[in-house]
Write a protein that holds these residues in place. Sequence first.
Motif, PDB file in Angstrom:
ATOM      1  N   MET A   1       0.848  -1.195   0.000  1.00  0.00           N
ATOM      2  CA  MET A   1       0.000   0.000   0.000  1.00  0.00           C
ATOM      3  C   MET A   1       0.887   1.251   0.000  1.00  0.00           C
TER       4      MET A   1
ATOM      5  N   ARG B   1      -0.420   4.468  -0.771  1.00  0.00           N
ATOM      6  CA  ARG B   1      -1.165   5.661  -0.393  1.00  0.00           C
ATOM      7  C   ARG B   1      -2.514   5.255   0.157  1.00  0.00           C
ATOM      8  N   ALA B   2      -3.088   6.161   0.965  1.00  0.00           N
ATOM      9  CA  ALA B   2      -4.434   5.957   1.483  1.00  0.00           C
ATOM     10  C   ALA B   2      -5.425   6.609   0.527  1.00  0.00           C
TER      11      ALA B   2
ATOM     12  N   MET C   1       0.854   4.762   5.382  1.00  0.00           N
ATOM     13  CA  MET C   1       1.327   5.707   4.373  1.00  0.00           C
ATOM     14  C   MET C   1       2.309   6.698   4.981  1.00  0.00           C
TER      15      MET C   1
ATOM     16  N   TYR D   1      -2.887  11.739  -2.332  1.00  0.00           N
ATOM     17  CA  TYR D   1      -3.840  11.775  -1.218  1.00  0.00           C
ATOM     18  C   TYR D   1      -3.871  13.153  -0.581  1.00  0.00           C
TER      19      TYR D   1
ATOM     20  N   ASP E   1      -5.485   2.392   9.523  1.00  0.00           N
ATOM     21  CA  ASP E   1      -4.287   1.577   9.271  1.00  0.00           C
ATOM     22  C   ASP E   1      -3.602   1.998   7.978  1.00  0.00           C
ATOM     23  N   GLU E   2      -4.397   2.310   6.962  1.00  0.00           N
ATOM     24  CA  GLU E   2      -3.813   2.725   5.689  1.00  0.00           C
ATOM     25  C   GLU E   2      -3.137   4.084   5.788  1.00  0.00           C
TER      26      GLU E   2
ATOM     27  N   ASN F   1      -9.057   5.107   6.135  1.00  0.00           N
ATOM     28  CA  ASN F   1      -8.866   3.956   7.007  1.00  0.00           C
ATOM     29  C   ASN F   1      -7.626   4.182   7.866  1.00  0.00           C
TER      30      ASN F   1
END
Length: 253
Positions: A1, A3-4, A16, A186, A11-12, A9
């Motif tokens: 991952m 980027r969010a 990031m 983002y 965790d994301e 979220n």
Amino acid sequence: MSRADLSKNPDEVSGMFSKVAKGYDRTNALMSFGNDALWRVATQKAVDPKPGERILDIAAGTGTSSASFARTGATVIAADFSPGMIEEGRRRHPEIEFVEADATKLPFGDDEFDAVTISFGLRNVEHPEVALAEMYRVLKPGGRLVICEFSTPPLAIMRLGYDIYMKRFAPTIARLASSNPEAYLYLRESIEEWPDQGTLSGMIRGVGFTRVAYRNLTGGVVALHRGRKPVDPAVRASAARRRASRQRAGTES
């Protein structure tokens, strides 16, 4: 991952920011053309830390602002939900206490801090009004809230110029300066979706803060919001009833 997205979220978003921690301050300085330093100075003046006070710096990142607050003699807790940011912050500022913490579930008791501040972090919280209520809870009566966040320039020409910069030039700077340039997509999206100055002021009042005000920095690209936790117990009780009513309405809807 890498980027969010705008679901934010936790965790994301945390992951990031962990990935960009080492170069985060340098990239911000480049992308803001050095204005980030001016925004920190304005925030420091608004927080007005004093010797012996307890200051909570939420979304503290690598602790640049926290260290500045601490140099006044205040006791500063630097909170962030990104383990990578905390690791980098502890490496740079071993004199500061860093705590891994979610802004919507702060691991502190009621009425603990003389001031609570968050810079460029409220926009990344999944439920910002819950975070504002938590900030209210941990502040002492009479305590100060300071929020520095990207906002909406009031002048159309400034909005246009800022939009062109964010869409055409910022991505190029991010590709050159950041280890994770996609994360800065983002950044642009979250700024575009973030409420304007008046709406955020209403959110701050809505959780019970009084003396709410803001002033624009850099033509409104950034706004500095302030509020106070009321000293009067009756005013605090009224605010608590309003919060409870909104929570019930949200549960029933």
